[in-house]
Design an enzyme around this catalytic site. Structure first.
Site, PDB file in Angstrom:
ATOM      1  N   CYS A  73      55.658 -43.099 -15.274  1.00 53.64           N
ATOM      2  CA  CYS A  73      55.242 -44.497 -15.416  1.00 53.64           C
ATOM      3  C   CYS A  73      55.318 -44.858 -16.894  1.00 53.64           C
ATOM      4  O   CYS A  73      56.021 -44.179 -17.664  1.00 53.64           O
ATOM      5  CB  CYS A  73      53.861 -44.744 -14.814  1.00 53.64           C
ATOM      6  N   ASN A  94      51.538 -42.918 -18.583  1.00 52.75           N
ATOM      7  CA  ASN A  94      51.159 -41.609 -18.030  1.00 52.75           C
ATOM      8  C   ASN A  94      49.637 -41.415 -18.032  1.00 52.75           C
ATOM      9  O   ASN A  94      49.156 -40.291 -18.218  1.00 52.75           O
ATOM     10  CB  ASN A  94      51.860 -40.458 -18.777  1.00 52.75           C
ATOM     11  N   CYS A 136      47.688 -43.980 -15.778  1.00 51.31           N
ATOM     12  CA  CYS A 136      47.179 -44.651 -14.573  1.00 51.31           C
ATOM     13  C   CYS A 136      47.909 -44.229 -13.297  1.00 51.31           C
ATOM     14  O   CYS A 136      47.302 -43.669 -12.390  1.00 51.31           O
ATOM     15  CB  CYS A 136      47.278 -46.175 -14.718  1.00 51.31           C
ATOM     16  N   ARG A 137      49.201 -44.542 -13.207  1.00 55.04           N
ATOM     17  CA  ARG A 137      49.912 -44.342 -11.935  1.00 55.04           C
ATOM     18  C   ARG A 137      50.459 -42.934 -11.749  1.00 55.04           C
ATOM     19  O   ARG A 137      50.141 -42.258 -10.770  1.00 55.04           O
ATOM     20  CB  ARG A 137      51.059 -45.361 -11.806  1.00 55.04           C
ATOM     21  N   SER A 138      51.316 -42.481 -12.664  1.00 52.63           N
ATOM     22  CA  SER A 138      52.011 -41.202 -12.402  1.00 52.63           C
ATOM     23  C   SER A 138      51.063 -40.000 -12.340  1.00 52.63           C
ATOM     24  O   SER A 138      51.319 -39.080 -11.546  1.00 52.63           O
ATOM     25  CB  SER A 138      53.164 -40.971 -13.379  1.00 52.63           C
ATOM     26  N   ASP A 147      51.692 -51.807 -11.983  1.00 54.62           N
ATOM     27  CA  ASP A 147      50.865 -51.333 -13.093  1.00 54.62           C
ATOM     28  C   ASP A 147      49.443 -51.908 -12.963  1.00 54.62           C
ATOM     29  O   ASP A 147      49.258 -53.121 -12.991  1.00 54.62           O
ATOM     30  CB  ASP A 147      51.517 -51.837 -14.390  1.00 54.62           C
TER      31      ASP A 147
END
Ligand code: 4NP
Length: 154
Positions: A8, A11, A13-15, A123
């Site tokens: 993301c 690195n 929040c999402r991934s 995001d």
């Protein structure tokens, strides 16, 4: 062993959350895949996942607490079999750094997983609780589809 890198922007929040979901769900499925995550940006190198991500992951039964943020590196394109982006901006940033012969291993996570739509994990950084929950939902859906695909092709 096969390997997947989830990518993301930051690195945090999402991934990291998708990595944690993938690690546990691959383990539950008995499928041996090495997973890791990275960010296209260098803003948060060395940091833990965002506290909102950690909390939403924990509520869903996933542990992203060991994670420390790192930036995508040139070696990642050699080390990983698949480099999977959370959104289209991540995808174009990754492709702009990836040697042409390795472009085939780069894709959107949700497309690679076989999810029909939406293809992006949005995001949540400037968002609310629902946006963080959405990351978990999409991560779980993506991993269900991906594991289903791997079972068919195995
Ligand atoms: P991520 O979210 O890409 O899912 O880790 C973000 C984290 C940090 C920032 C943006 C998005 N930031 O602008 O610092």
């Amino acid at each position: 062993m096969k390997s997947i890198l989830f990518v993301c922007l930051g690195n945090i929040c999402r991934s990291p959350v998708v990595e944690a979901i993938a690690r546990l769900e691959f383990e539950r499925a008995g499928i041996d895949v090495y997973v890791d995550s990275a960010g296209t940006a260098d803003y948060h190198i060395g940091e833990q996942a965002d506290s909102r991500s950690l909390a939403s992951a924990q509520r869903a039964g996933y542990d992203a607490s060991p994670h420390r943020a790192r930036q995508l590196s040139a070696e990642d394109f050699d080390r990983f079999d698949a480099v999977l982006a959370m959104d289209n901006r991540n995808l174009s940033d990754i492709l702009s750094r990836c040697p042409a012969p390795q472009h085939g291993k780069v894709d959107l996570f949700l497309r690679y997983a076989g999810v029909a739509a939406p293809l992006e994990v949005p995001d949540p950084y400037y968002g609310n609780d629902a946006d963080f929950r959405r990351v978990i939902e999409l991560g779980k859906t993506g991993m269900e589809k991906l594991i289903g695909r791997l079972r068919i092709t195995a």
